[in-house]
Design a protein around this motif. Structure first.
Motif, PDB file in Angstrom:
ATOM      1  N   HIS A  60       0.804  -1.216   0.000  1.00 29.21           N
ATOM      2  CA  HIS A  60       0.000   0.000   0.000  1.00 29.21           C
ATOM      3  C   HIS A  60       0.838   1.267   0.000  1.00 29.21           C
ATOM      4  O   HIS A  60       0.327   2.351  -0.296  1.00 29.21           O
ATOM      5  CB  HIS A  60      -1.009  -0.041   1.145  1.00 29.21           C
ATOM      6  N   ALA A 162     -11.380  -1.462  -6.961  1.00 29.02           N
ATOM      7  CA  ALA A 162     -11.210  -0.998  -5.580  1.00 29.02           C
ATOM      8  C   ALA A 162     -12.041  -1.834  -4.614  1.00 29.02           C
ATOM      9  O   ALA A 162     -11.588  -2.170  -3.508  1.00 29.02           O
ATOM     10  CB  ALA A 162     -11.590   0.472  -5.473  1.00 29.02           C
ATOM     11  N   GLU A 163     -13.241  -2.203  -5.022  1.00 28.53           N
ATOM     12  CA  GLU A 163     -14.122  -2.997  -4.165  1.00 28.53           C
ATOM     13  C   GLU A 163     -13.591  -4.425  -4.001  1.00 28.53           C
ATOM     14  O   GLU A 163     -13.582  -4.981  -2.894  1.00 28.53           O
ATOM     15  CB  GLU A 163     -15.520  -3.013  -4.769  1.00 28.53           C
ATOM     16  N   ASP A 165     -10.480  -5.396  -4.276  1.00 28.57           N
ATOM     17  CA  ASP A 165      -9.266  -5.299  -3.465  1.00 28.57           C
ATOM     18  C   ASP A 165      -9.608  -5.110  -1.986  1.00 28.57           C
ATOM     19  O   ASP A 165      -9.016  -5.752  -1.108  1.00 28.57           O
ATOM     20  CB  ASP A 165      -8.424  -4.124  -3.970  1.00 28.57           C
ATOM     21  N   ARG A 166     -10.565  -4.246  -1.701  1.00 24.38           N
ATOM     22  CA  ARG A 166     -10.952  -4.007  -0.300  1.00 24.38           C
ATOM     23  C   ARG A 166     -11.451  -5.281   0.354  1.00 24.38           C
ATOM     24  O   ARG A 166     -11.093  -5.590   1.499  1.00 24.38           O
ATOM     25  CB  ARG A 166     -12.045  -2.929  -0.227  1.00 24.38           C
ATOM     26  N   ASP A 170      -9.644  -6.595   3.613  1.00 19.19           N
ATOM     27  CA  ASP A 170     -10.418  -6.373   4.841  1.00 19.19           C
ATOM     28  C   ASP A 170     -11.153  -7.622   5.326  1.00 19.19           C
ATOM     29  O   ASP A 170     -11.519  -7.699   6.499  1.00 19.19           O
ATOM     30  CB  ASP A 170     -11.438  -5.250   4.645  1.00 19.19           C
TER      31      ASP A 170
END
Length: 245
Positions: A60, A162-163, A165-166, A170
């Protein structure tokens, strides 16, 4: 078989990316060996685990140089421990692994290769790729699929990437499986099939198969990079053992 110990190669597993994926690699390697040999036989392995907190921080921060230096020490530990072949339990980390292993005298199974071969055998040409943002956005995996296996790779939109990856960072690397995340992954896959002409889907992160798998969409081929990588490692490890039977 009457000759013991059985002559199989030692599989070096570069783990920790994540610990969840590493556990499933160990399970798959042993299950596959036992399925082929029977009895009490399992794989011979050496595992060196990395701290996923370090990996997450380097990724990151986009600090690939520090990540490569950190991983190189762990690869050297695998070699010193007697590994005959190395597998890394992360699609994302194959970017530094390629550079590290280019200067070391040990065999290495790239995670793209058994997956690309499976897609080619299935007769598909245009496939979608899910994974971390680096896997979906950088060219090191996509180019290998395209140049070595003649595939066309399509990726989700920026917002979808992005979703995806999150959810990986997470949830999946913490072994959290949420129905809403499963539904969202399948929704994105269906859009790519409908709008982008994707004929199948590469589960290009070693935890994704925990969330979605072939049974969720039997008519839309999915390629589990984790399982395919383990199958290829066992092929390598047992080549001499199976010839001796």
């Amino acid at each position: 078989m009457t000759t013991r110990p059985l002559a199989q190669k030692t599989i070096g597993v570069l783990g920790g990316s994540s610990n969840i994926a590493t556990g499933h690699y160990y399970r798959f390697l042993n299950e596959i060996v036992n399925a082929r040999l029977g009895g009490w036989d399992i794989a011979e392995t050496v595992i060196v685990g990395m701290n996923f907190g370090n990996i997450e921080a380097f990724l990151h921060a986009d600090d690939w140089a520090s990540l490569e230096a950190y991983m190189a020490k762990k690869v050297d530990a695998l070699i010193a421990a007697g590994a005959d072949v190395i597998v890394g339990v992360s699609n994302t980390l194959h970017k530094p692994m390629e550079a590290i292993l280019a200067s070391r005298d040990i065999d290495y199974i790239h995670i793209v290769d058994p997956t690309g071969e499976a897609i080619r055998k299935a007769g598909l040409k245009r496939v979608a790729l899910f994974g971390t943002k680096p896997i979906m956005e950088m060219d090191y995996a996509r180019c290998r699929y395209e140049e070595k296996f003649g595939l066309e790779i399509v990726v989700p939109s920026a917002a979808e990437r992005a979703e995806i990856d999150r959810i990986i960072f997470d949830e999946l690397v913490k072994d959290e499986i949420r129905p809403q995340s499963k539904a969202r992954y399948l929704e994105i896959a269906e859009r790519l099939a409908r709008e982008e002409g994707a004929e199948g889907l590469i589960l290009g992160c070693t935890e994704i198969f925990l969330l979605i798998d072939q049974k969720d969409r039997p008519d839309f081929p999915m390629f589990n990079t984790t399982r395919l990588h383990c199958e290829a490692a066992v092929d390598y490890a047992l080549a001499n053992a199976l010839e001796a039977q």
